[in-house]
Design an enzyme around this catalytic site. Structure first.
Site, mmCIF file in Angstrom:
data_model
loop_
_atom_site.group_PDB
_atom_site.id
_atom_site.type_symbol
_atom_site.label_atom_id
_atom_site.label_comp_id
_atom_site.label_asym_id
_atom_site.label_seq_id
_atom_site.Cartn_x
_atom_site.Cartn_y
_atom_site.Cartn_z
ATOM 1 N N HIS A 1 76.634 41.329 15.976
ATOM 2 C CA HIS A 1 77.601 40.743 15.029
ATOM 3 C C HIS A 1 78.869 41.599 14.952
ATOM 4 O O HIS A 1 79.975 41.078 14.852
ATOM 5 C CB HIS A 1 77.007 40.671 13.615
ATOM 6 N N GLN B 1 79.656 38.915 8.261
ATOM 7 C CA GLN B 1 79.053 37.678 7.738
ATOM 8 C C GLN B 1 79.436 37.396 6.295
ATOM 9 O O GLN B 1 79.194 36.299 5.789
ATOM 10 C CB GLN B 1 77.527 37.726 7.867
ATOM 11 N N GLY C 1 68.465 40.762 7.563
ATOM 12 C CA GLY C 1 69.565 41.559 8.091
ATOM 13 C C GLY C 1 70.884 40.869 7.825
ATOM 14 O O GLY C 1 70.951 39.637 7.793
ATOM 15 N N HIS D 1 70.437 42.523 16.961
ATOM 16 C CA HIS D 1 71.064 41.274 16.497
ATOM 17 C C HIS D 1 72.273 41.596 15.600
ATOM 18 O O HIS D 1 73.341 41.011 15.746
ATOM 19 C CB HIS D 1 70.012 40.448 15.735
ATOM 20 N N GLU D 2 72.088 42.547 14.679
ATOM 21 C CA GLU D 2 73.167 42.887 13.739
ATOM 22 C C GLU D 2 74.305 43.643 14.426
ATOM 23 O O GLU D 2 75.476 43.403 14.118
ATOM 24 C CB GLU D 2 72.622 43.694 12.556
ATOM 25 N N CYS E 1 69.577 33.285 11.895
ATOM 26 C CA CYS E 1 70.763 34.015 11.453
ATOM 27 C C CYS E 1 71.301 33.349 10.197
ATOM 28 O O CYS E 1 71.377 32.127 10.142
ATOM 29 C CB CYS E 1 71.811 33.976 12.558
ATOM 30 N N LEU E 2 71.673 34.147 9.201
ATOM 31 C CA LEU E 2 72.182 33.571 7.951
ATOM 32 C C LEU E 2 73.487 32.799 8.180
ATOM 33 O O LEU E 2 73.850 31.946 7.376
ATOM 34 C CB LEU E 2 72.384 34.667 6.895
HETATM 35 ZN ZN ZN Z 1 72.864 37.063 12.334
#
Ligand code: ZN
Length: 174
Positions: free
Chosen positions: A140, A51, A46, A136-137, A94-95
């Site tokens: 963000h 990000q 995701g 989660h996204e 998380c990236l």
């Molecule tokens: Zn994330």
């Protein structure tokens, strides 16, 4: 398509609220394609536009395990319209927080409204990993990271390690 640079925590942009989009055009689709390619390359399941440094309400997700059969989901202006009372716990990463994972409790199911890649309004009911990933996204897009659900002590420890990690990344070796 091209790869975009992923923003690593701590970075103030990750705490900003993303803006809704007015229309879906080729420029937007090209950004979504870049996001998807960046997510696959990372690799991750995701990615939110913030990000890659773009404060727009855009998300790409692909939770398919089979690398041959990709199953991307593009969410434009996603809105959670229902969350279940029942919760579940998943280990999240998380990236933007490379190398860190934690068990996070969230509603087990959620229902969302969104606009798809072709500009069509859609609804989706999700459970399991997909429900966790969507929440989660969407966090963000509101400047929230999964570490915000942890104790201050745990959160501070992770951020401290990330600061160190970022310093290492910025060192130039001659
Ligand atoms: Zn994330």
């Amino acid at each position: 398509m091209s790869l975009r640079k992923i923003v690593i925590e701590p970075d103030p942009i990750l705490r900003e609220k993303s803006e809704s989009l007015e229309k879906v055009d080729d420029e937007l689709r090209s950004l979504l394609d870049d996001m998807l390619e960046t997510m696959y390359a990372a690799p991750g399941i995701g990615l939110a536009a913030v990000q890659v440094g773009v404060l727009k309400r855009l998300i790409v997700i692909d939770i398919s395990k089979d690398k041959e059969k990709k199953d991307p989901l593009f969410l434009i202006n996603p809105k959670i319209i229902h969350k279940s009372k029942q919760t579940s716990v998943h280990e999240e990463g998380c990236l933007s927080l490379p190398g860190h994972f934690a068990e996070i409790e969230r509603p087990a199911e959620c229902q969302i409204k969104f606009i798809d890649y072709n500009g069509k309004e859609k609804e989706l009911s999700a459970k399991g990993l997909l429900a966790t990933c969507i929440q989660h996204e969407v966090d963000h897009l509101n400047g929230v990271l999964f570490i915000d659900y942890l104790s201050k002590l745990k959160k501070d420890m992770i951020v401290k390690k990330l600061i160190k990690h970022k310093k290492e990344l910025n060192k130039v070796v001659l």
